[in-house]
Design an enzyme around this catalytic site. Structure first.
Site, short mmCIF file in Angstrom:
data_model
loop_
_atom_site.label_atom_id
_atom_site.label_comp_id
_atom_site.label_asym_id
_atom_site.label_seq_id
_atom_site.Cartn_x
_atom_site.Cartn_y
_atom_site.Cartn_z
N HIS A 147 14.95 -9.49 26.77
CA HIS A 147 13.38 -8.89 26.39
C HIS A 147 12.33 -9.32 27.08
O HIS A 147 11.14 -9.17 26.87
CB HIS A 147 13.09 -8.96 24.57
CG HIS A 147 14.12 -8.31 23.99
ND1 HIS A 147 14.55 -6.97 24.10
CD2 HIS A 147 15.01 -8.91 23.00
CE1 HIS A 147 15.51 -6.81 22.96
NE2 HIS A 147 15.84 -7.78 22.47
N ASP B 49 24.00 -5.91 24.84
CA ASP B 49 23.64 -6.44 23.46
C ASP B 49 23.23 -5.30 22.80
O ASP B 49 22.85 -4.25 23.33
CB ASP B 49 22.36 -7.34 23.83
CG ASP B 49 21.73 -7.97 22.74
OD1 ASP B 49 21.91 -9.20 22.51
OD2 ASP B 49 20.82 -7.16 21.95
N HIS C 247 20.48 -4.69 21.40
CA HIS C 247 18.98 -4.18 21.91
C HIS C 247 18.98 -3.90 22.88
O HIS C 247 19.72 -4.44 23.89
CB HIS C 247 18.22 -5.49 21.28
CG HIS C 247 18.32 -6.00 19.99
ND1 HIS C 247 19.18 -6.85 19.54
CD2 HIS C 247 17.71 -5.31 18.92
CE1 HIS C 247 19.00 -7.02 18.36
NE2 HIS C 247 18.18 -6.24 17.73
N ASP D 262 25.47 -9.17 19.19
CA ASP D 262 24.95 -8.70 17.73
C ASP D 262 25.35 -7.18 17.60
O ASP D 262 24.83 -6.57 16.63
CB ASP D 262 23.53 -8.90 17.88
CG ASP D 262 22.75 -8.50 19.04
OD1 ASP D 262 23.52 -7.94 20.35
OD2 ASP D 262 21.48 -8.94 19.24
ZN LIG Z 1 20.01 -8.56 20.57
#
Ligand SMILES: [Zn+2]
Length: 349
Positions: A159, A200, A202, A289
């Site tokens: 991120h 991931d 995200h 995750d």
């Molecule tokens: Zn993540």
């Protein structure tokens, strides 16, 4: 296969995490790395400390202003009267106001996208160690010394953009790894082309942003639909890159509750795109995750499912740098990493 982990990464200890306005214990904690290292030790493999690569690898993907901020922020913040023990901004940059301030509070708001990336006394040292971990794994693979290497990076990185932390991330380890391979490949007379594949749960918005206008780095991400999931403002299917990079960015958002077979079908689709791009090296942003038991759960991948993922990644037949990203069910992390590595080894041995 080599396994790289820098112990100094444990020195970053964010205490809290703000979720829907509630202050909770931060799930991105040193125990995550301890669980993953434990999993490697249980395999009987050697876990090696990376050498220091200095400022070069992180400066290749982050701005000078941002790195100066990260390095000095804690000391500057901690002399403020009545300051908390970690930096958490109460204001953030917005699109209508774009002047860079000299003071630490304003700079924190400029360089921190959200409240999920607090900076404490050990953060800078930890994230530099993470960059060394990623750079070392990349060097081992791009040089041809190893077919694959696992960079146990923590905190995660995907991120973090060129000049902004966010979502537990400070230095973009996958971007460091991808960028570090390019000169090594070029020096060998190989095409400096690398694919970053982010699995991931995200969207890897930071990685996407860093390479968005580049045609030498393909970025492909499978992730939860950002309409209802972090990072909210990026990760949509229509984001395809810009300028020279147009067509070198592929997002595959999937809805909440996506099951394992749908996720793995998307992996096949992504790998077909990666094969078409023809990279010399694959960098995998490996998050756990997506796990069905993860506290941030959005997908429903099981522990055996990570072995299937590992087989598919190995099946791409590319020199591969595995870079650890998220995964917050500490009790399941060791088993999920073991499962992934078992599947991955099944194709490469
Ligand atoms: Zn993540």
């Amino acid at each position: 296969m080599r396994y790289v982990f820098a112990e100094a990464q444990l020195r970053h200890r964010p205490p809290t995490f703000l979720v829907r306005g509630q202050v909770k214990p931060c799930p991105e904690k040193p125990e995550r790395a301890e669980a993953l290292v434990g999993s490697l030790r249980q395999r009987g493999v050697t876990v090696e400390e990376p050498p220091s690569y200095g400022a070069g690898p992180r400066a290749a993907v982050h701005s000078a202003d941002y790195l100066r901020f990260l390095e000095t922020a804690y000391d500057r913040w901690s002399v403020l009267p009545d300051a908390a023990e970690v930096i958490i901004p109460n204001v953030h940059r917005n699109t209508d106001m774009a002047e860079y301030p000299t003071g630490i509070v304003g700079q924190a708001g400029w360089h921190m996208a959200d409240t999920a990336c607090p900076i404490g006394p050990g953060t800078w040292e930890a994230v530099c160690a993470g960059a060394d971990t990623a750079a070392h794994a990349a060097m081992l693979v791009a040089s041809g010394a190893e077919r694959a290497a696992y960079a146990l990076c923590r905190p995660p990185g995907h991120h973090a953009s060129r000049d902004m932390a966010g979502g537990f991330c400070y230095i973009n380890n996958a971007a460091v790894a991808a960028q570090a391979t390019l000169p090594i490949l070029a020096a060998q007379g190989r095409a400096p082309r690398v694919a970053v594949f982010d699995v991931d749960v995200h969207h890897g918005n930071g990685t996407q942003a860093i390479f968005y206008d580049r045609d030498d780095v393909l970025f492909v991400s499978i992730h939860g639909d950002p309409n209802n999931f972090y990072p909210w403002f990026a990760g949509y299917a229509h984001e395809r890159g810009k300028g020279a990079g147009l067509g070198s960015n592929l997002n595959i958002p999937l809805p909440m509750g996506t099951d394992e077979s749908t996720f793995l079908d998307a992996v096949d689709q992504a790998l077909a795109q990666i094969a078409a791009f023809g990279p010399e090296v694959l960098v995998l942003s490996l998050g756990f995750d997506t796990f069905i038991g993860d506290p941030l759960a959005f997908f429903r991948v099981t522990t055996p499912g990570f072995a299937r993922l590992g087989r598919k990644i190995a099946g791409a037949g590319l020199p591969t740098v595995l870079v650890q990203e998220g995964g917050y069910d500490c009790d399941a992390l060791a088993a999920n990493l073991a499962s992934f590595l078992n599947g991955f080894a099944g194709e490469t041995r």
